[in-house]
Design an enzyme around this catalytic site. Sequence first.
Site, mmCIF file in Angstrom:
data_model
loop_
_atom_site.group_PDB
_atom_site.id
_atom_site.type_symbol
_atom_site.label_atom_id
_atom_site.label_comp_id
_atom_site.label_asym_id
_atom_site.label_seq_id
_atom_site.Cartn_x
_atom_site.Cartn_y
_atom_site.Cartn_z
ATOM 1 N N CYS A 29 19.616 43.332 45.560
ATOM 2 C CA CYS A 29 19.014 42.164 46.233
ATOM 3 C C CYS A 29 18.090 42.572 47.373
ATOM 4 C CB CYS A 29 20.102 41.243 46.757
ATOM 5 S SG CYS A 29 21.224 40.692 45.466
ATOM 6 N N HIS A 82 17.508 36.794 52.399
ATOM 7 C CA HIS A 82 17.878 36.797 50.981
ATOM 8 C C HIS A 82 18.739 35.573 50.693
ATOM 9 C CE1 HIS A 82 19.525 37.730 47.185
ATOM 10 N NE2 HIS A 82 20.690 38.144 47.634
ATOM 11 N N ASN A 120 20.981 32.495 43.301
ATOM 12 C CA ASN A 120 20.697 33.825 43.859
ATOM 13 C C ASN A 120 19.949 34.645 42.809
ATOM 14 O OD1 ASN A 120 20.804 36.532 44.577
ATOM 15 N ND2 ASN A 120 22.886 36.440 45.392
HETATM 16 N N1 COA Z 1 35.738 27.463 42.177
HETATM 17 C C1 COA Z 1 36.768 26.939 42.825
HETATM 18 N N2 COA Z 1 37.581 27.651 43.626
HETATM 19 C C2 COA Z 1 37.321 28.966 43.751
HETATM 20 C C3 COA Z 1 36.255 29.594 43.080
HETATM 21 C C4 COA Z 1 35.446 28.785 42.267
HETATM 22 N N3 COA Z 1 34.385 29.285 41.593
HETATM 23 N N4 COA Z 1 36.231 30.897 43.412
HETATM 24 C C5 COA Z 1 37.253 31.089 44.264
HETATM 25 N N5 COA Z 1 37.935 29.913 44.467
HETATM 26 C C6 COA Z 1 39.067 29.668 45.335
HETATM 27 C C7 COA Z 1 39.912 30.906 45.541
HETATM 28 O O1 COA Z 1 40.889 30.992 44.518
HETATM 29 C C8 COA Z 1 40.517 30.645 46.896
HETATM 30 O O2 COA Z 1 41.588 29.735 46.751
HETATM 31 P P1 COA Z 1 42.900 29.846 47.703
HETATM 32 O O3 COA Z 1 42.388 29.584 49.110
HETATM 33 O O4 COA Z 1 43.774 28.754 47.176
HETATM 34 O O5 COA Z 1 43.408 31.223 47.517
HETATM 35 C C9 COA Z 1 39.429 29.912 47.659
HETATM 36 O O6 COA Z 1 38.561 29.348 46.646
HETATM 37 C C10 COA Z 1 38.607 30.791 48.590
HETATM 38 O O7 COA Z 1 38.162 31.959 47.873
HETATM 39 P P2 COA Z 1 37.180 32.994 48.527
HETATM 40 O O8 COA Z 1 36.848 34.050 47.517
HETATM 41 O O9 COA Z 1 37.723 33.419 49.861
HETATM 42 O O10 COA Z 1 35.886 32.053 48.755
HETATM 43 P P3 COA Z 1 34.665 32.243 49.735
HETATM 44 O O11 COA Z 1 34.675 31.207 50.769
HETATM 45 O O12 COA Z 1 34.537 33.665 50.181
HETATM 46 O O13 COA Z 1 33.455 31.890 48.766
HETATM 47 C C11 COA Z 1 31.753 33.091 47.610
HETATM 48 C C12 COA Z 1 33.207 32.658 47.620
HETATM 49 C C13 COA Z 1 31.513 33.983 46.398
HETATM 50 C C14 COA Z 1 30.879 31.834 47.524
HETATM 51 C C15 COA Z 1 31.422 33.860 48.917
HETATM 52 O O14 COA Z 1 32.398 34.838 49.153
HETATM 53 C C16 COA Z 1 30.078 34.504 48.906
HETATM 54 O O15 COA Z 1 29.068 33.842 48.813
HETATM 55 N N6 COA Z 1 30.060 35.834 49.099
HETATM 56 C C17 COA Z 1 28.839 36.593 49.225
HETATM 57 C C18 COA Z 1 28.077 36.486 47.976
HETATM 58 C C19 COA Z 1 26.859 37.250 48.053
HETATM 59 O O16 COA Z 1 26.209 37.265 49.051
HETATM 60 N N7 COA Z 1 26.583 37.897 46.947
HETATM 61 C C20 COA Z 1 25.408 38.542 46.702
HETATM 62 C C21 COA Z 1 25.049 39.536 47.687
HETATM 63 S S1 COA Z 1 23.548 39.949 47.164
#
Ligand code: COA
Length: 324
Positions: free
Chosen positions: A113, A249, A280
């Site tokens: 990215c 980004h 993304n």
């Molecule tokens: N739909 C519904 N629930 C989901 C889910 C989905 N697609 N994915 C995870 N969950 C749930 C998890 O099971 C967890 O449940 P719990 O609290 O009961 O255990 C809860 O949501 C939180 O999960 P978590 O992984 O901590 O979520 P988050 O707030 O970190 O959001 C992302 C997830 C992926 C959106 C976030 O971490 C993110 O954007 N990360 C960076 C991504 C990024 O920048 N990537 C590219 C870099 S180039």
Amino acid sequence: MSAGAKLMGIGVHRASRVVPNSEIVDRINSTDEWIRTRSGIVERRWANDEETVEFMATNAAREAIAKAGIDGSQIDLVIIATVTHFLQTPSLATKIAHAVGSTGAAFDISAACAGFCHGIALARDAIKGGTSTYALVIGVERLSDITDTDDRGTAFIFADGAGAAIVGPSETDDIGPVVWGSDGGNYDLIRQKEDWMELVTSDSPGIPHLVMDGNPVFRWAVFTMAKVAQETLQKSGINADDLDVFLPHQANLRIVDALARAVHLPERVQVADDIIHNGNTSAASIPLALHAMLADGRAKSGDKALMIAFGAGLSYAAQVVTVP
Ligand code: COA
């Protein structure tokens, strides 16, 4: 040699198929509401069969060349940032150079990215150093090819598209010095699950899907990139009050908002939000976002913009640019 370098034109190709959250949620036991609130994404665009990385990159390049008002034959450097050109050799860049009428140096870079900002930095330094006059830098991805649609952590995030920029000589530093680096200690946080050799020799050969440990990436991005943003402003000799546009980004709208707060951007600074309707698109996300802001008037020629990109590696690159 040139005193400085500048962005001369931006071109894009937006993938044609609009994919709303409703099309993704059932397979990953999620909801439209969860995806919107956790990532900001309402819909994303995925390429159709005709929209290969070559097709999208060429279209974006042609628009950038037309906007820059140069001829393709004047381009002496082509840099393509991509992780979804599936031939390890030759590079996609030589093919795109040929398609636009250039016989210049051409190579691909792999910085995920962060690739577009790496490419802009290389082009700027080549122009200032006298080894290039006009460079074409492209970020292009078909991440839908390597997205596992059953993976809750990634299925809703990644998307397809291309963005291109022409970089040329300038009397002033319209592309500031880059701040770039890597954190290979976090190599495994975003990665292709299997390498090609593992895939071809496996009993059930398939696609090399991306896997991501989203939460640590999120925290790393907010914490580390806030410092990188400050350092980039300092290195360019400006502060947040001098900015007109913020172009991070498009990884997650919450990361964008957290960075904007951490950098203490004044209210009037326009902040890129292309992720809402485009997802993304990795290396393509910054030029796609800038193009959208130029089209709707949120960014204007002459504006000062901070570009900051980060992703797998982990790798990052940031610079201040003047909007073309
Ligand atoms: N739909 C519904 N629930 C989901 C889910 C989905 N697609 N994915 C995870 N969950 C749930 C998890 O099971 C967890 O449940 P719990 O609290 O009961 O255990 C809860 O949501 C939180 O999960 P978590 O992984 O901590 O979520 P988050 O707030 O970190 O959001 C992302 C997830 C992926 C959106 C976030 O971490 C993110 O954007 N990360 C960076 C991504 C990024 O920048 N990537 C590219 C870099 S180039």
